[in-house]
Design an enzyme around this catalytic site. Structure first.
Site, mmCIF file in Angstrom:
data_model
loop_
_atom_site.group_PDB
_atom_site.id
_atom_site.type_symbol
_atom_site.label_atom_id
_atom_site.label_comp_id
_atom_site.label_asym_id
_atom_site.label_seq_id
_atom_site.Cartn_x
_atom_site.Cartn_y
_atom_site.Cartn_z
ATOM 1 N N HIS A 1 -81.228 -73.991 -69.463
ATOM 2 C CA HIS A 1 -81.609 -73.911 -70.881
ATOM 3 C C HIS A 1 -82.664 -74.976 -71.170
ATOM 4 O O HIS A 1 -82.518 -76.116 -70.757
ATOM 5 C CB HIS A 1 -80.382 -74.143 -71.776
ATOM 6 C CG HIS A 1 -79.538 -72.917 -71.948
ATOM 7 N ND1 HIS A 1 -78.599 -72.800 -72.938
ATOM 8 C CD2 HIS A 1 -79.503 -71.755 -71.262
ATOM 9 C CE1 HIS A 1 -78.020 -71.610 -72.852
ATOM 10 N NE2 HIS A 1 -78.539 -70.963 -71.835
ATOM 11 N N TYR B 1 -75.914 -75.417 -82.595
ATOM 12 C CA TYR B 1 -75.047 -76.425 -83.215
ATOM 13 C C TYR B 1 -75.252 -76.289 -84.725
ATOM 14 O O TYR B 1 -76.373 -76.495 -85.209
ATOM 15 C CB TYR B 1 -75.446 -77.837 -82.780
ATOM 16 C CG TYR B 1 -75.028 -78.206 -81.375
ATOM 17 C CD1 TYR B 1 -75.801 -77.852 -80.275
ATOM 18 C CD2 TYR B 1 -73.847 -78.919 -81.146
ATOM 19 C CE1 TYR B 1 -75.413 -78.202 -78.992
ATOM 20 C CE2 TYR B 1 -73.455 -79.276 -79.861
ATOM 21 C CZ TYR B 1 -74.245 -78.909 -78.790
ATOM 22 O OH TYR B 1 -73.857 -79.259 -77.508
ATOM 23 N N PRO C 1 -66.320 -83.712 -77.731
ATOM 24 C CA PRO C 1 -67.169 -82.805 -76.953
ATOM 25 C C PRO C 1 -68.536 -82.474 -77.567
ATOM 26 O O PRO C 1 -69.345 -81.807 -76.931
ATOM 27 C CB PRO C 1 -66.311 -81.537 -76.835
ATOM 28 C CG PRO C 1 -65.341 -81.602 -77.949
ATOM 29 C CD PRO C 1 -65.108 -83.051 -78.235
ATOM 30 N N LYS D 1 -70.733 -84.382 -73.078
ATOM 31 C CA LYS D 1 -70.901 -85.493 -72.147
ATOM 32 C C LYS D 1 -69.722 -85.737 -71.192
ATOM 33 O O LYS D 1 -69.886 -86.412 -70.172
ATOM 34 C CB LYS D 1 -71.122 -86.813 -72.938
ATOM 35 C CG LYS D 1 -72.462 -86.899 -73.574
ATOM 36 C CD LYS D 1 -73.542 -87.198 -72.544
ATOM 37 C CE LYS D 1 -74.920 -86.926 -73.046
ATOM 38 N NZ LYS D 1 -75.659 -85.934 -72.298
ATOM 39 N N TYR E 1 -79.182 -86.010 -74.710
ATOM 40 C CA TYR E 1 -78.464 -84.758 -74.427
ATOM 41 C C TYR E 1 -78.672 -84.333 -72.976
ATOM 42 O O TYR E 1 -77.745 -83.901 -72.296
ATOM 43 C CB TYR E 1 -78.939 -83.648 -75.378
ATOM 44 C CG TYR E 1 -78.036 -82.438 -75.402
ATOM 45 C CD1 TYR E 1 -77.056 -82.285 -76.393
ATOM 46 C CD2 TYR E 1 -78.140 -81.441 -74.439
ATOM 47 C CE1 TYR E 1 -76.224 -81.180 -76.408
ATOM 48 C CE2 TYR E 1 -77.303 -80.337 -74.440
ATOM 49 C CZ TYR E 1 -76.350 -80.213 -75.428
ATOM 50 O OH TYR E 1 -75.514 -79.115 -75.442
HETATM 51 P P1 FAD Z 1 -59.708 -84.335 -65.635
HETATM 52 O O1 FAD Z 1 -60.558 -83.131 -65.548
HETATM 53 O O2 FAD Z 1 -58.767 -84.456 -66.770
HETATM 54 O O3 FAD Z 1 -58.904 -84.415 -64.263
HETATM 55 C C1 FAD Z 1 -57.829 -85.320 -64.084
HETATM 56 C C2 FAD Z 1 -56.845 -84.693 -63.119
HETATM 57 O O4 FAD Z 1 -55.803 -85.620 -62.869
HETATM 58 C C3 FAD Z 1 -56.192 -83.449 -63.692
HETATM 59 O O5 FAD Z 1 -56.302 -82.383 -62.766
HETATM 60 C C4 FAD Z 1 -54.747 -83.867 -63.934
HETATM 61 O O6 FAD Z 1 -53.852 -82.787 -63.759
HETATM 62 C C5 FAD Z 1 -54.567 -84.928 -62.872
HETATM 63 N N1 FAD Z 1 -53.504 -85.903 -63.169
HETATM 64 C C6 FAD Z 1 -53.075 -86.359 -64.375
HETATM 65 N N2 FAD Z 1 -52.096 -87.256 -64.214
HETATM 66 C C7 FAD Z 1 -51.908 -87.385 -62.888
HETATM 67 C C8 FAD Z 1 -51.017 -88.165 -62.085
HETATM 68 N N3 FAD Z 1 -50.146 -89.007 -62.650
HETATM 69 N N4 FAD Z 1 -51.080 -88.045 -60.748
HETATM 70 C C9 FAD Z 1 -51.968 -87.203 -60.153
HETATM 71 N N5 FAD Z 1 -52.822 -86.426 -60.859
HETATM 72 C C10 FAD Z 1 -52.793 -86.524 -62.202
HETATM 73 N N6 FAD Z 1 -66.180 -81.924 -72.030
HETATM 74 C C11 FAD Z 1 -67.351 -81.409 -72.325
HETATM 75 O O7 FAD Z 1 -68.374 -82.010 -71.984
HETATM 76 N N7 FAD Z 1 -67.424 -80.210 -73.008
HETATM 77 C C12 FAD Z 1 -66.300 -79.511 -73.366
HETATM 78 O O8 FAD Z 1 -66.384 -78.439 -73.941
HETATM 79 C C13 FAD Z 1 -65.059 -80.034 -73.065
HETATM 80 N N8 FAD Z 1 -63.920 -79.391 -73.407
HETATM 81 C C14 FAD Z 1 -62.722 -79.951 -73.083
HETATM 82 C C15 FAD Z 1 -61.533 -79.327 -73.428
HETATM 83 C C16 FAD Z 1 -60.298 -79.907 -73.128
HETATM 84 C C17 FAD Z 1 -59.008 -79.203 -73.509
HETATM 85 C C18 FAD Z 1 -60.259 -81.159 -72.473
HETATM 86 C C19 FAD Z 1 -58.935 -81.838 -72.153
HETATM 87 C C20 FAD Z 1 -61.456 -81.783 -72.114
HETATM 88 C C21 FAD Z 1 -62.683 -81.197 -72.412
HETATM 89 N N9 FAD Z 1 -63.874 -81.802 -72.061
HETATM 90 C C22 FAD Z 1 -65.051 -81.263 -72.379
HETATM 91 C C23 FAD Z 1 -63.919 -83.024 -71.321
HETATM 92 C C24 FAD Z 1 -64.130 -82.763 -69.834
HETATM 93 O O9 FAD Z 1 -63.470 -81.596 -69.442
HETATM 94 C C25 FAD Z 1 -63.623 -83.971 -69.108
HETATM 95 O O10 FAD Z 1 -64.426 -85.072 -69.492
HETATM 96 C C26 FAD Z 1 -63.624 -83.831 -67.591
HETATM 97 O O11 FAD Z 1 -62.662 -82.885 -67.182
HETATM 98 C C27 FAD Z 1 -63.330 -85.177 -66.957
HETATM 99 O O12 FAD Z 1 -63.041 -85.020 -65.598
HETATM 100 P P2 FAD Z 1 -61.973 -85.963 -64.903
HETATM 101 O O13 FAD Z 1 -61.939 -85.511 -63.478
HETATM 102 O O14 FAD Z 1 -62.276 -87.368 -65.220
HETATM 103 O O15 FAD Z 1 -60.595 -85.656 -65.635
HETATM 104 C C1 PHB Z 2 -69.093 -75.533 -74.039
HETATM 105 O O1 PHB Z 2 -69.844 -74.626 -73.629
HETATM 106 O O2 PHB Z 2 -67.863 -75.492 -73.834
HETATM 107 C C2 PHB Z 2 -69.658 -76.667 -74.796
HETATM 108 C C3 PHB Z 2 -71.031 -76.774 -74.930
HETATM 109 C C4 PHB Z 2 -71.570 -77.832 -75.656
HETATM 110 C C5 PHB Z 2 -70.735 -78.756 -76.223
HETATM 111 C C6 PHB Z 2 -69.364 -78.656 -76.088
HETATM 112 C C7 PHB Z 2 -68.818 -77.591 -75.368
HETATM 113 O O3 PHB Z 2 -71.273 -79.779 -76.953
#
Ligand code: FAD
Ligand code: PHB
Length: 395
Positions: free
Chosen positions: A72, A201, A294, A298, A384
Site C-alpha cells: 500500500h 481511518y 492498535p 505498531k 506509520y
Molecule cells: P504475542 O503475539 O502475544 O505472543 C506471546 C505468546 O506467548 C503467545 O502465543 C502466548 O500464548 C504465549 N504465552 C503467554 N504466556 C506464556 C507463558 N507463561 N509461557 C509460555 N508462553 C506464554 N497489533 C497491531 O499492530 N494491529 C492490530 O490490529 C492488532 N490487533 C490485536 C488484537 C488483539 C486481540 C491483541 C491481543 C493484539 C493485537 N495487536 C495488534 C498487537 C499485536 O498482535 C502484538 O503486538 C503482537 O502479537 C506481539 O507479538 P508478541 O510475540 O510480542 O506477543
Molecule cells: C488491521 O488490519 O487489523 C489493522 C490495520 C491498521 C491498524 C490496526 C489494525 O491501525
C-alpha cells in the site's frame, strides 16, 4: 534439557527470535502455553512496516509475503464530508504491506519446522529461575503432565502482555508507565471484497472507524465502542450501519459493501512500557515489554524490531563472548518503543471521539492540518511506515 536460550512464547517475537538466533548459530528451545493451531489462527495485526518486510525477506521469510502480501502506498484520513489520501511513498519514499499476523506466524512455523526447532506447545506452570546468575533455568509442565527443567545461558521473555516474564522482574528493578483509554475497538472480519484500495481511518462524532483488509476477498473493520461493551448488543446489521455512517457511505459517491461477518471481538486499548527490557540474563521483547493501542498499527512491528536487535545481542554475548550489544539492547530498543508509543497515542487521541466538544474541534483541526500540510503529513508517514531498525539517532 540444556540450550543456549530458552524462549518463552511462540508468538511472532518468540518464533522470529528462534529463527534469527539459528541463523546466527545460537541454539534455542521455545515454550508456548497454547496449541500451535491456536497460535497460528489468532486474528490480530495486519500491517507490516517497510523495515519489517525487509527484515523478513533478508532472513529467508519473504517468499509468500512477496507473493500474497499487498503493498500500500498510503492511507485515507476521513471525517464527515471530507476524505484525504496520504501517499507515504511520495512523502517518505516507502509504504507498508498488508499481510496478516496469522500469515507471518504460519511462515515462521514452516521455517522453524524445516530447521528442526524444538518447540513445546501446550505447556503449563512456566517458571523462571536464577535470572541474576549466568546459568538461569526454566521449569515447566509438558502437555502430558511431565515436569521439566531447561538450563540455559539466557532467557528471552516473548510471552506477550499477560505472560510470566514481565512479572519475573522484581518491582524494585523496573519502572512501568501505563495508560488505559476510555474506549475499546469492536473488530470484525468479513467475507467481502474491501470497499477501498487502501485503509480508511475515520473520525466521526459517533466514534472512530477503520476500514482495513486481509486480501481482495476479506475485509477487516473496526468501530470505537465503550469500554465493557457486550458484543451480543452488536448485531451484524448494527455493525454495518455504524460502519457505513462513520466511514462516509454516500459521501462523494463512495459506498460500503456489507458481507458475511466471520469473526467478531472487542479489544480494550492500552499503552504500557516497562524499563529496562533486561534483568540479569532475562531479556524481554515484544508485548512482554510494551503494549500500544492498535491505531498506529505498531504492535507486531515493534515486536519484530525488538528481536532484530536482540538476536545479534544474544549472539554477541553467547557466541562471541562480547556483551556490548546485550548491554545496549534495552536502551536501543526503548528509543524506538517510545517513538511508537507516542505515535500510537497521538493517532489514538486524534481519531477517537470523546464526549467533549472542545476536544472534537482540536481533533478536527489536527486532521485538517495533517491533510493540508506536507510537513505534518510527512511526520505521520515517517512514523506509520516505520523508522529504520537500530538507527539510534532517529529511532
Ligand atoms: P504475542 O503475539 O502475544 O505472543 C506471546 C505468546 O506467548 C503467545 O502465543 C502466548 O500464548 C504465549 N504465552 C503467554 N504466556 C506464556 C507463558 N507463561 N509461557 C509460555 N508462553 C506464554 N497489533 C497491531 O499492530 N494491529 C492490530 O490490529 C492488532 N490487533 C490485536 C488484537 C488483539 C486481540 C491483541 C491481543 C493484539 C493485537 N495487536 C495488534 C498487537 C499485536 O498482535 C502484538 O503486538 C503482537 O502479537 C506481539 O507479538 P508478541 O510475540 O510480542 O506477543
Ligand atoms: C488491521 O488490519 O487489523 C489493522 C490495520 C491498521 C491498524 C490496526 C489494525 O491501525
Amino acid at each position: 534439557m540444556r540450550t543456549q536460550v530458552v524462549i518463552i512464547g511462540a508468538g511472532p517475537a518468540g518464533m522470529l527470535l528462534s529463527h534469527l538466533l539459528d541463523l546466527g548459530g545460537v541454539d534455542s528451545v521455545v515454550l508456548e502455553t497454547r496449541s500451535r493451531a491456536y497460535v497460528e489462527s489468532r486474528i490480530r495485526a495486519g500491517i507490516l512496516e517497510a523495515s519489517t518486510v525487509e527484515l523478513l525477506e533478508a532472513s529467508g521469510l519473504g517468499e509468500r509475503l512477496r507473493r500474497d502480501g499487498v503493498p500500500h502506498r498510503g492511507v485515507d484520513l476521513q471525517w464527515p464530508g471530507e476524505r484525504h489520501h496520504l501517499d507515504f511513498v511520495d512523502l517518505v519514499g516507502r509504504g507498508v504491506w498488508i499481510y496478516g499476523q496469522t500469515e507471518v506466524q504460519k511462515d515462521l512455523g514452516v521455517a522453524r519446522d524445516a530447521a528442526g526447532q524444538e518447540i513445546h506447545y501446550e505447556v503449563a506452570d512456566v517458571r523462571l529461575h536464577d535470572l541474576e546468575s549466568e546459568r538461569p533455568y526454566v521449569t515447566f509442565t509438558d502437555a502430558g503432565g511431565g515436569r521439566h527443567r531447561v538450563d540455559a545461558d539466557a532467557v528471552a521473555g516473548c510471552d506477550g502482555s499477560f505472560g510470566v516474564s514481565r512479572a519475573a522482574v522484581p518491582a524494585a528493578a523496573k519502572t512501568t508507565w501505563e495508560r488505559t483509554y476510555p474506549y475499546s475497538w469492536l473488530g470484525v472480519l468479513a467475507d467481502v471484497a474491501p470497499s477501498t484500495d487502501e485503509l480508511i481511518y475515520a473520525w466521526h462524532p459517533d466514534g472512530f472507524a477503520l476500514h482495513s483488509m486481509r486480501s481482495d476477498k476479506v475485509s477487516r473493520l473496526y468501530l470505537q465502542v465503550a469500554n465493557g461493551t457486550d458484543i451480543n448488543g452488536w448485531s451484524d446489521q448494527r455493525i454495518w450501519d455504524a460502519l457505513a455512517t462513520r466511514l462516509g457511505h454516500g459521501q462523494d459517491g463512495w459506498t460500503l459493501t456489507p458481507g458475511p461477518i466471520t469473526d467478531k471481538s472487542v479489544l480494550p486499548m492500552r499503552s504500557l512500557v516497562m524499563a529496562p527490557m533486561r534483568h540479569g540474563r532475562l531479556f524481554l521483547a515484544g508485548d512482554a515489554a510494551h503494549i500500544v493501542p492498535p491505531t498506529g498499527a505498531k504492535g507486531l512491528n515493534l515486536a519484530v524490531a525488538d528481536v532484530a536487535l536482540l538476536a545479534p545481542a544474544l549472539a554477541g554475548l553467547l557466541r562471541d563472548n562480547d556483551p556490548r550489544l546485550a548491554d545496549a539492547y534495552s536502551d536501543t530498543a526503548l528509543r524506538r518503543v517510545w517513538r511508537s508509543t507516542h505515535f500510537s497515542w497521538w493517532m489514538t487521541t486524534m481519531l477517537h471521539a470523546l464526549d467533549d466538544p472542545f476536544d472534537a474541534q482540536l481533533q478536527l483541526s489536527q486532521l485538517r492540518w495533517v491533510a493540508a500540510s506536507t510537513a505534518a503529513a510527512t511526520g505521520l508517514a515517517e512514523n506509520y511506515t516505520g523508522l529504520p531498525i537500530g538507527d539510534s539517532l532517529r529511532d
